[in-house]
Motif scaffolding. Sequence first.
Motif, PDB file in Angstrom:
ATOM      1  N   ALA A  64     -22.965   2.905  -5.560  1.00 58.74           N
ATOM      2  CA  ALA A  64     -21.987   2.639  -6.610  1.00 58.74           C
ATOM      3  C   ALA A  64     -21.332   3.918  -7.110  1.00 58.74           C
ATOM      4  O   ALA A  64     -20.222   3.893  -7.638  1.00 58.74           O
ATOM      5  CB  ALA A  64     -22.657   1.924  -7.774  1.00 58.74           C
ATOM      6  N   GLY A  65     -22.007   5.047  -6.948  1.00 65.54           N
ATOM      7  CA  GLY A  65     -21.476   6.310  -7.431  1.00 65.54           C
ATOM      8  C   GLY A  65     -22.546   7.371  -7.404  1.00 65.54           C
ATOM      9  O   GLY A  65     -23.549   7.244  -6.688  1.00 65.54           O
ATOM     10  N   TYR A  66     -22.360   8.412  -8.191  1.00 64.41           N
ATOM     11  CA  TYR A  66     -23.362   9.469  -8.255  1.00 64.41           C
ATOM     12  C   TYR A  66     -23.258  10.210  -9.587  1.00 64.41           C
ATOM     13  O   TYR A  66     -22.282  10.081 -10.337  1.00 64.41           O
ATOM     14  CB  TYR A  66     -23.212  10.435  -7.083  1.00 64.41           C
ATOM     15  N   PHE A  67     -24.291  10.991  -9.869  1.00 66.34           N
ATOM     16  CA  PHE A  67     -24.278  11.861 -11.030  1.00 66.34           C
ATOM     17  C   PHE A  67     -25.070  13.111 -10.696  1.00 66.34           C
ATOM     18  O   PHE A  67     -25.794  13.167  -9.695  1.00 66.34           O
ATOM     19  CB  PHE A  67     -24.869  11.161 -12.264  1.00 66.34           C
ATOM     20  N   CYS A  68     -24.915  14.155 -11.508  1.00 62.82           N
ATOM     21  CA  CYS A  68     -25.713  15.358 -11.303  1.00 62.82           C
ATOM     22  C   CYS A  68     -26.165  15.917 -12.643  1.00 62.82           C
ATOM     23  O   CYS A  68     -25.492  15.739 -13.665  1.00 62.82           O
ATOM     24  CB  CYS A  68     -24.970  16.394 -10.470  1.00 62.82           C
ATOM     25  N   PHE A  83     -28.261  16.375  -7.479  1.00 54.84           N
ATOM     26  CA  PHE A  83     -27.379  15.222  -7.311  1.00 54.84           C
ATOM     27  C   PHE A  83     -28.184  13.959  -7.015  1.00 54.84           C
ATOM     28  O   PHE A  83     -29.152  13.983  -6.254  1.00 54.84           O
ATOM     29  CB  PHE A  83     -26.385  15.471  -6.165  1.00 54.84           C
ATOM     30  N   TRP A  84     -27.720  12.861  -7.618  1.00 53.46           N
ATOM     31  CA  TRP A  84     -28.380  11.571  -7.454  1.00 53.46           C
ATOM     32  C   TRP A  84     -27.336  10.500  -7.142  1.00 53.46           C
ATOM     33  O   TRP A  84     -26.262  10.475  -7.743  1.00 53.46           O
ATOM     34  CB  TRP A  84     -29.111  11.177  -8.737  1.00 53.46           C
ATOM     35  N   GLU A  85     -27.676   9.627  -6.203  1.00 57.64           N
ATOM     36  CA  GLU A  85     -26.822   8.480  -5.903  1.00 57.64           C
ATOM     37  C   GLU A  85     -27.236   7.296  -6.761  1.00 57.64           C
ATOM     38  O   GLU A  85     -28.422   7.009  -6.904  1.00 57.64           O
ATOM     39  CB  GLU A  85     -26.940   8.100  -4.429  1.00 57.64           C
ATOM     40  N   VAL A  86     -26.260   6.624  -7.349  1.00 53.44           N
ATOM     41  CA  VAL A  86     -26.506   5.393  -8.103  1.00 53.44           C
ATOM     42  C   VAL A  86     -26.269   4.207  -7.174  1.00 53.44           C
ATOM     43  O   VAL A  86     -25.242   4.145  -6.479  1.00 53.44           O
ATOM     44  CB  VAL A  86     -25.574   5.293  -9.324  1.00 53.44           C
ATOM     45  N   GLN A  87     -27.214   3.281  -7.167  1.00 53.06           N
ATOM     46  CA  GLN A  87     -27.101   2.090  -6.335  1.00 53.06           C
ATOM     47  C   GLN A  87     -27.166   0.836  -7.209  1.00 53.06           C
ATOM     48  O   GLN A  87     -27.950   0.771  -8.153  1.00 53.06           O
ATOM     49  CB  GLN A  87     -28.216   2.050  -5.293  1.00 53.06           C
ATOM     50  N   VAL A  88     -26.330  -0.131  -6.882  1.00 52.74           N
ATOM     51  CA  VAL A  88     -26.354  -1.438  -7.528  1.00 52.74           C
ATOM     52  C   VAL A  88     -26.599  -2.470  -6.435  1.00 52.74           C
ATOM     53  O   VAL A  88     -25.823  -2.542  -5.467  1.00 52.74           O
ATOM     54  CB  VAL A  88     -25.036  -1.731  -8.276  1.00 52.74           C
ATOM     55  N   MET A 134     -29.501  -5.230  -9.900  1.00 54.56           N
ATOM     56  CA  MET A 134     -30.498  -4.200 -10.190  1.00 54.56           C
ATOM     57  C   MET A 134     -29.917  -2.812  -9.917  1.00 54.56           C
ATOM     58  O   MET A 134     -29.308  -2.581  -8.878  1.00 54.56           O
ATOM     59  CB  MET A 134     -31.750  -4.405  -9.336  1.00 54.56           C
ATOM     60  N   ILE A 135     -30.091  -1.907 -10.862  1.00 53.86           N
ATOM     61  CA  ILE A 135     -29.601  -0.533 -10.730  1.00 53.86           C
ATOM     62  C   ILE A 135     -30.758   0.373 -10.326  1.00 53.86           C
ATOM     63  O   ILE A 135     -31.834   0.320 -10.927  1.00 53.86           O
ATOM     64  CB  ILE A 135     -28.985  -0.025 -12.039  1.00 53.86           C
ATOM     65  N   THR A 136     -30.551   1.177  -9.319  1.00 50.98           N
ATOM     66  CA  THR A 136     -31.539   2.153  -8.877  1.00 50.98           C
ATOM     67  C   THR A 136     -30.831   3.466  -8.574  1.00 50.98           C
ATOM     68  O   THR A 136     -29.593   3.546  -8.620  1.00 50.98           O
ATOM     69  CB  THR A 136     -32.294   1.675  -7.626  1.00 50.98           C
ATOM     70  N   SER A 137     -31.623   4.471  -8.239  1.00 53.15           N
ATOM     71  CA  SER A 137     -31.026   5.756  -7.880  1.00 53.15           C
ATOM     72  C   SER A 137     -31.925   6.453  -6.873  1.00 53.15           C
ATOM     73  O   SER A 137     -33.128   6.187  -6.794  1.00 53.15           O
ATOM     74  CB  SER A 137     -30.835   6.643  -9.113  1.00 53.15           C
ATOM     75  N   VAL A 138     -31.341   7.370  -6.121  1.00 51.10           N
ATOM     76  CA  VAL A 138     -32.079   8.147  -5.136  1.00 51.10           C
ATOM     77  C   VAL A 138     -31.498   9.549  -5.100  1.00 51.10           C
ATOM     78  O   VAL A 138     -30.274   9.727  -5.174  1.00 51.10           O
ATOM     79  CB  VAL A 138     -32.022   7.490  -3.740  1.00 51.10           C
TER      80      VAL A 138
END
Length: 265
Positions: A52-56, A42-47, A1-5
Amino acid sequence: MITSVQLKHPDEIQRLRDDYLHTLVAPMDGMWESAIITQATFWEVQVQEQRAGYFCIDSNNDLLRFHLMESYQAQAQEIFCWVISTYGIQGAIASTIEPLYFSLCLDIQRSIALHSYLFRDSRPGEQPFNLSKGIFRKAEKSELGDIVRFYQVNTEGPGEWIEAFLRARLDREELFVLLDQQTLIATGECRPSQKQPPYADLGMVVAQSHRGRGLGSSMLIQLKKHCYEAGWKPICSCEAANHASKKAIEKAGFISEHRMAKILF
């Protein structure tokens, strides 16, 4: 499952930004990093609840950066598409110095346009032109008011950033002037990178009344000499539509191997 915060702690965001710079194949433009990326969300990607990484993204909901830890790069297309879909992102700005991010953008692009050129010096031993009628020197703090007015007249945009930007350059002795007798006809900036040593970003502004005379190239060559004497490697950039700046930069011995692009999905 992919989520973000969403990431909100400045120190954590800065660490991610610093680490990202080490993954690039060439130095990032300093103004882009300090003026544009700083304003992004900025957002953190979670698996499976693991980072797992981040994006902005910027205030226009354009994607400006996407990075995955190496152990998750096999899932890069899946995670990237999830981010684009989940956040309703319709555009991105990416550069060729960011291979994974740029390539992922290409996978789903419906149009792509040149945004800007990134330059490096190709003639490090070049000697400055003889400025027989000009005086080139470091700017002095007492000249702040005059230089602010010079920027307001000779640069585009609303200019709210000008005074704070120039004050910082003066405080760090990163601002130079070119005078014709007592008249300010050009300015130059040499900003050594704190995060990407030994690179230094160069910039210049030429008075509208003196453009087309080679002063931009002359200023850049003078700044290059200052860079090498200080042990720095000069880099610079310009927007794709600024043909006069591109011509001046190339005349000063710089070449562009990398680009930034505006990509629509």
